[in-house]
Enzyme design. Structure first.
Site, mmCIF file in Angstrom:
data_model
loop_
_atom_site.group_PDB
_atom_site.id
_atom_site.type_symbol
_atom_site.label_atom_id
_atom_site.label_comp_id
_atom_site.label_asym_id
_atom_site.label_seq_id
_atom_site.Cartn_x
_atom_site.Cartn_y
_atom_site.Cartn_z
ATOM 1 N N THR A 21 10.382 29.239 -6.130
ATOM 2 C CA THR A 21 9.777 28.456 -5.591
ATOM 3 C C THR A 21 10.329 26.648 -6.267
ATOM 4 O O THR A 21 10.287 26.617 -7.200
ATOM 5 C CB THR A 21 9.051 28.429 -4.281
ATOM 6 O OG1 THR A 21 8.131 27.685 -3.547
ATOM 7 C CG2 THR A 21 7.530 28.876 -5.167
ATOM 8 N N ASN A 22 9.532 25.808 -5.307
ATOM 9 C CA ASN A 22 8.955 24.362 -6.610
ATOM 10 C C ASN A 22 7.924 24.031 -5.496
ATOM 11 O O ASN A 22 6.806 25.034 -4.558
ATOM 12 C CB ASN A 22 10.180 23.294 -6.011
ATOM 13 C CG ASN A 22 10.028 23.901 -4.005
ATOM 14 O OD1 ASN A 22 8.845 22.747 -3.739
ATOM 15 N ND2 ASN A 22 11.250 23.698 -3.492
ATOM 16 N N ARG A 23 6.980 22.689 -6.040
ATOM 17 C CA ARG A 23 6.175 22.735 -6.026
ATOM 18 C C ARG A 23 5.117 21.465 -4.756
ATOM 19 O O ARG A 23 5.352 20.696 -4.496
ATOM 20 C CB ARG A 23 5.638 21.541 -7.289
ATOM 21 C CG ARG A 23 5.513 22.208 -8.440
ATOM 22 C CD ARG A 23 4.953 20.896 -9.684
ATOM 23 N NE ARG A 23 5.352 21.711 -10.938
ATOM 24 C CZ ARG A 23 4.075 22.515 -11.721
ATOM 25 N NH1 ARG A 23 2.907 22.663 -10.793
ATOM 26 N NH2 ARG A 23 3.943 22.288 -13.215
ATOM 27 N N ALA A 88 11.399 20.624 0.965
ATOM 28 C CA ALA A 88 11.910 20.778 -0.428
ATOM 29 C C ALA A 88 12.577 21.956 -0.909
ATOM 30 O O ALA A 88 12.429 23.190 -1.288
ATOM 31 C CB ALA A 88 11.175 20.010 -1.982
#
Ligand code: C5P
Length: 212
Positions: A21-23, A88
């Site tokens: 995943t991402n922030r 995102a």
């Protein structure tokens, strides 16, 4: 008007207990959803996993992976006047999902990743969307040039660009500093809280819709 918003990160599963995943916190997308609803619009929020409360008056479709987000957008975008892509989305996902938890073996582990579909990039072509199309660009260099290139490549009416190399704004933050990039001009907005920027962005998009 009917507004579709994508928000949050995606989760790309690797095995039953792990994912990539991402922030992204989802804050900008949720602030926009809330501001559109407050301005009297019908909002469908298609969101990856976040810790945020569903804004009042907003319909939510929760999704996890980019593939799920793609399907939800494909299903609903046809009846929308405006689509804002603030998610995102992971660019890549694991080439295969292991049915069992992956065991540790050697000192290194190599993962094979494959490209995810570009959801925003499918709006004009695959989804035949003719409404007002707004994308985001998170860049670490050449902000305006990269955002303008994205605007043309993905057929957007507006790209909201932010410099994610600056600490304290943008990704996973309550504040943002953005540049509105239109086909013929661009306009910077002063750094502010995301929930203050959101109504301003909504007004810009309402003007685009009026002129469409
Ligand atoms: O090309 P890039 O990922 O930088 O473009 C960012 C914009 O495209 C954002 O609006 C994002 O929500 C959207 N996007 C998407 N699907 C992807 C990748 C990005 O909708 N797979």
């Amino acid at each position: 008007m009917n507004v579709l918003i994508t928000a949050g990160p995606t989760r790309e599963p690797l095995d039953p207990v792990r994912y990539l995943t991402n922030r992204s916190s989802g804050k900008m997308g949720y602030a926009l959803a809330s501001a559109f609803a407050e301005a009297g619009h019908q909002v469908l929020l298609i969101s990856g996993p976040t810790k945020l409360d569903i804004p009042d008056g907003v319909d939510l479709i929760p999704v996890e992976s980019a593939a799920e987000m793609f399907s939800a957008v494909e299903h609903h975008i046809g009846r929308m006047d405006t689509a804002v892509f603030a998610a995102a989305v992971a660019d890549y996902r694991p080439a295969s999902i292991s049915e069992q938890k992956i065991k540790k073996h050697g000192d290194t582990l190599t993962l094979e990743l494959v490209r995810n579909p570009d959801i925003l990039g499918s709006a004009r072509g695959k989804f035949s969307f003719t409404g007002v199309l707004v994308g985001f660009a998170a860049e670490t260099e050449n902000l305006e040039t990269n955002a303008r290139e994205k605007l043309h490549r993905k057929g957007c009416d507006l790209v909201i660009a932010n410099d994610v190399s600056q600490p304290g704004i943008g990704f996973d933050s309550d504040r943002n500093q953005i540049l509105l990039v239109y086909p013929a001009h661009s306009e910077p907005l002063l750094e502010d809280e995301k929930h203050h920027l959101a109504p301003r962005i909504v007004r810009e998009i309402e003007l685009l819709t009026a002129g469409a």
